[in-house]
Design a protein around this motif. Structure first.
Motif, PDB file in Angstrom:
ATOM      1  N   THR A 178       0.797  -1.230   0.000  1.00  0.00           N
ATOM      2  CA  THR A 178       0.000   0.000   0.000  1.00  0.00           C
ATOM      3  C   THR A 178       0.830   1.279   0.000  1.00  0.00           C
ATOM      4  N   GLY A 179       2.094   1.178   0.360  1.00  0.00           N
ATOM      5  CA  GLY A 179       2.919   2.367   0.479  1.00  0.00           C
ATOM      6  C   GLY A 179       2.733   3.100   1.789  1.00  0.00           C
ATOM      7  N   LEU A 180       1.853   2.592   2.637  1.00  0.00           N
ATOM      8  CA  LEU A 180       1.581   3.210   3.934  1.00  0.00           C
ATOM      9  C   LEU A 180       2.170   2.365   5.057  1.00  0.00           C
ATOM     10  N   LYS A 181       2.609   3.038   6.107  1.00  0.00           N
ATOM     11  CA  LYS A 181       3.170   2.333   7.259  1.00  0.00           C
ATOM     12  C   LYS A 181       2.098   2.194   8.334  1.00  0.00           C
ATOM     13  N   PRO A 182       1.688   0.967   8.640  1.00  0.00           N
ATOM     14  CA  PRO A 182       0.621   0.782   9.625  1.00  0.00           C
ATOM     15  C   PRO A 182       1.128   0.921  11.055  1.00  0.00           C
ATOM     16  N   ILE A 183       0.201   1.133  11.951  1.00  0.00           N
ATOM     17  CA  ILE A 183       0.497   1.080  13.383  1.00  0.00           C
ATOM     18  C   ILE A 183       0.185  -0.344  13.844  1.00  0.00           C
ATOM     19  N   VAL A 184       1.199  -1.058  14.304  1.00  0.00           N
ATOM     20  CA  VAL A 184       1.015  -2.444  14.737  1.00  0.00           C
ATOM     21  C   VAL A 184       1.334  -2.539  16.225  1.00  0.00           C
ATOM     22  N   GLY A 185       0.313  -2.808  17.022  1.00  0.00           N
ATOM     23  CA  GLY A 185       0.489  -2.945  18.458  1.00  0.00           C
ATOM     24  C   GLY A 185       0.599  -4.404  18.869  1.00  0.00           C
ATOM     25  N   ILE A 186       1.143  -4.624  20.060  1.00  0.00           N
ATOM     26  CA  ILE A 186       1.340  -5.978  20.582  1.00  0.00           C
ATOM     27  C   ILE A 186       0.743  -6.071  21.985  1.00  0.00           C
ATOM     28  N   VAL A 187      -0.016  -7.127  22.234  1.00  0.00           N
ATOM     29  CA  VAL A 187      -0.479  -7.423  23.585  1.00  0.00           C
ATOM     30  C   VAL A 187      -0.079  -8.852  23.926  1.00  0.00           C
ATOM     31  N   ARG A 188       0.047  -9.103  25.214  1.00  0.00           N
ATOM     32  CA  ARG A 188       0.436 -10.427  25.690  1.00  0.00           C
ATOM     33  C   ARG A 188      -0.795 -11.152  26.217  1.00  0.00           C
ATOM     34  N   LEU A 189      -0.835 -12.453  26.010  1.00  0.00           N
ATOM     35  CA  LEU A 189      -1.985 -13.259  26.406  1.00  0.00           C
ATOM     36  C   LEU A 189      -1.626 -14.255  27.499  1.00  0.00           C
ATOM     37  N   ASP A 190      -2.620 -14.602  28.319  1.00  0.00           N
ATOM     38  CA  ASP A 190      -2.471 -15.757  29.193  1.00  0.00           C
ATOM     39  C   ASP A 190      -2.713 -17.003  28.353  1.00  0.00           C
ATOM     40  N   PHE A 191      -2.361 -18.154  28.885  1.00  0.00           N
ATOM     41  CA  PHE A 191      -2.425 -19.382  28.097  1.00  0.00           C
ATOM     42  C   PHE A 191      -3.839 -19.702  27.632  1.00  0.00           C
ATOM     43  N   VAL A 192      -4.822 -19.578  28.512  1.00  0.00           N
ATOM     44  CA  VAL A 192      -6.195 -19.950  28.168  1.00  0.00           C
ATOM     45  C   VAL A 192      -6.735 -19.068  27.043  1.00  0.00           C
ATOM     46  N   SER A 193      -6.523 -17.750  27.148  1.00  0.00           N
ATOM     47  CA  SER A 193      -6.992 -16.835  26.102  1.00  0.00           C
ATOM     48  C   SER A 193      -6.301 -17.118  24.775  1.00  0.00           C
ATOM     49  N   TRP A 194      -5.010 -17.384  24.845  1.00  0.00           N
ATOM     50  CA  TRP A 194      -4.245 -17.688  23.635  1.00  0.00           C
ATOM     51  C   TRP A 194      -4.767 -18.954  22.962  1.00  0.00           C
ATOM     52  N   ALA A 195      -5.018 -19.992  23.759  1.00  0.00           N
ATOM     53  CA  ALA A 195      -5.522 -21.248  23.205  1.00  0.00           C
ATOM     54  C   ALA A 195      -6.879 -21.046  22.532  1.00  0.00           C
ATOM     55  N   LYS A 196      -7.752 -20.254  23.162  1.00  0.00           N
ATOM     56  CA  LYS A 196      -9.072 -19.990  22.582  1.00  0.00           C
ATOM     57  C   LYS A 196      -8.953 -19.217  21.275  1.00  0.00           C
ATOM     58  N   MET A 197      -8.069 -18.222  21.253  1.00  0.00           N
ATOM     59  CA  MET A 197      -7.908 -17.422  20.041  1.00  0.00           C
ATOM     60  C   MET A 197      -7.331 -18.249  18.897  1.00  0.00           C
ATOM     61  N   CYS A 198      -6.372 -19.108  19.196  1.00  0.00           N
ATOM     62  CA  CYS A 198      -5.792 -19.959  18.151  1.00  0.00           C
ATOM     63  C   CYS A 198      -6.840 -20.900  17.569  1.00  0.00           C
ATOM     64  N   GLU A 199      -7.708 -21.407  18.429  1.00  0.00           N
ATOM     65  CA  GLU A 199      -8.784 -22.288  17.964  1.00  0.00           C
ATOM     66  C   GLU A 199      -9.734 -21.526  17.044  1.00  0.00           C
ATOM     67  N   LYS A 200     -10.076 -20.299  17.425  1.00  0.00           N
ATOM     68  CA  LYS A 200     -10.994 -19.486  16.623  1.00  0.00           C
ATOM     69  C   LYS A 200     -10.363 -19.039  15.309  1.00  0.00           C
ATOM     70  N   HIS A 201      -9.140 -18.559  15.378  1.00  0.00           N
ATOM     71  CA  HIS A 201      -8.506 -17.938  14.219  1.00  0.00           C
ATOM     72  C   HIS A 201      -7.932 -18.952  13.235  1.00  0.00           C
ATOM     73  N   PHE A 202      -7.342 -20.018  13.765  1.00  0.00           N
ATOM     74  CA  PHE A 202      -6.588 -20.932  12.910  1.00  0.00           C
ATOM     75  C   PHE A 202      -7.167 -22.339  12.868  1.00  0.00           C
ATOM     76  N   ARG A 203      -8.241 -22.554  13.631  1.00  0.00           N
ATOM     77  CA  ARG A 203      -8.871 -23.873  13.709  1.00  0.00           C
ATOM     78  C   ARG A 203      -7.846 -24.943  14.073  1.00  0.00           C
ATOM     79  N   GLN A 204      -6.980 -24.578  14.984  1.00  0.00           N
ATOM     80  CA  GLN A 204      -5.952 -25.503  15.454  1.00  0.00           C
ATOM     81  C   GLN A 204      -5.833 -25.397  16.959  1.00  0.00           C
ATOM     82  N   GLY A 205      -5.909 -26.526  17.634  1.00  0.00           N
ATOM     83  CA  GLY A 205      -5.673 -26.537  19.058  1.00  0.00           C
ATOM     84  C   GLY A 205      -4.188 -26.432  19.343  1.00  0.00           C
ATOM     85  N   VAL A 206      -3.829 -25.808  20.439  1.00  0.00           N
ATOM     86  CA  VAL A 206      -2.409 -25.624  20.756  1.00  0.00           C
ATOM     87  C   VAL A 206      -1.774 -26.908  21.267  1.00  0.00           C
ATOM     88  N   ASN A 207      -2.583 -27.943  21.486  1.00  0.00           N
ATOM     89  CA  ASN A 207      -2.053 -29.230  21.930  1.00  0.00           C
ATOM     90  C   ASN A 207      -1.728 -30.140  20.756  1.00  0.00           C
TER      91      ASN A 207
END
Length: 208
Positions: A178-207
């Motif tokens: 695009t030629g534009l520089k985006p603002i990319v922020g980072i947040v840290r997750l606890d294990f349970v939230s991370w596992a739920k998000m991975c399941e939702k976003h990637f359809r993959q369990g972290v196990n």
């Protein structure tokens, strides 16, 4: 002679002066973006530097992560190390949090931990329109927690170093497209939230 791999403070592999050390660990598939390998090596270096893992631990973690990447699946070294230490029992959450928090504090700007991120809706449209970004997110198991088009993006992970590396890759991809520089922020997750998000976003369990 010590033939175990050593890493410098920047996460680069230090080669022996007389010969290159041979490793029994298979390298990542050629289909895996090189940015992932760099992020993995830097994470392993930081784990050793902060006394969170031994060289042997890192070799086992690297083998596990690269094996998953070679299969086209996502994997994260913090999760692998925590499982190596705590197994899959009740101590897994605490082990992930301890490693994640210490790694986060080692960055110049420590990412804030967001406990409710698992309830956020995946940006399916962004993933579909930008498969290169989607692939990086999937393989690194770093979901996009929030996106306002490509101008403002927030990514979330248990691994601050993976998130930092991904933020740079996303910035580069968006600038090229695009030629534009985006603002990319980072947040840290606890294990349970991370596992739920991975399941939702990637359809993959972290196990898996």
């Amino acid at each position: 002679m010590n033939t175990e791999p050593q890493y410098d403070n920047e996460g680069s592999l230090i080669q022996a002066e007389d010969s290159q050390p041979k490793s029994n660990v298979a390298r990542s598939s050629e289909k895996v973006p090189v940015a992932l390998e760099h992020a993995l090596i830097r994470t392993l270096a930081m784990l050793q530097q902060h006394n969170l893992a031994s060289v042997d631990d890192c070799n086992q973690v690297a083998a596990s992560v690269r094996s998953k990447w070679g299969e086209g699946k996502g994997s994260d070294p913090v999760n692998c190390l925590a499982r190596l230490r705590a197994g899959g029992g009740d101590m897994l959450d605490a082990s992930v949090e301890m490693i994640s928090a210490k790694m986060g504090r080692s960055l110049p700007f420590a990412p804030i931990r967001i406990p409710f991120a698992g309830r956020l809706i995946p940006p399916s449209g962004l993933y579909e329109k930008h498969p290169d970004i989607a692939l990086l997110c999937k393989l690194m198991l770093v979901p996009i927690a929030y996106a306002e088009d490509l101008d403002v993006i927030c990514i979330a992970s248990i691994n601050p170093y993976f998130a930092e590396a991904l933020s740079l890759s996303i910035t580069e991809i968006v600038e090229q497209q695009t030629g534009l520089k985006p603002i990319v922020g980072i947040v840290r997750l606890d294990f349970v939230s991370w596992a739920k998000m991975c399941e939702k976003h990637f359809r993959q369990g972290v196990n898996e």
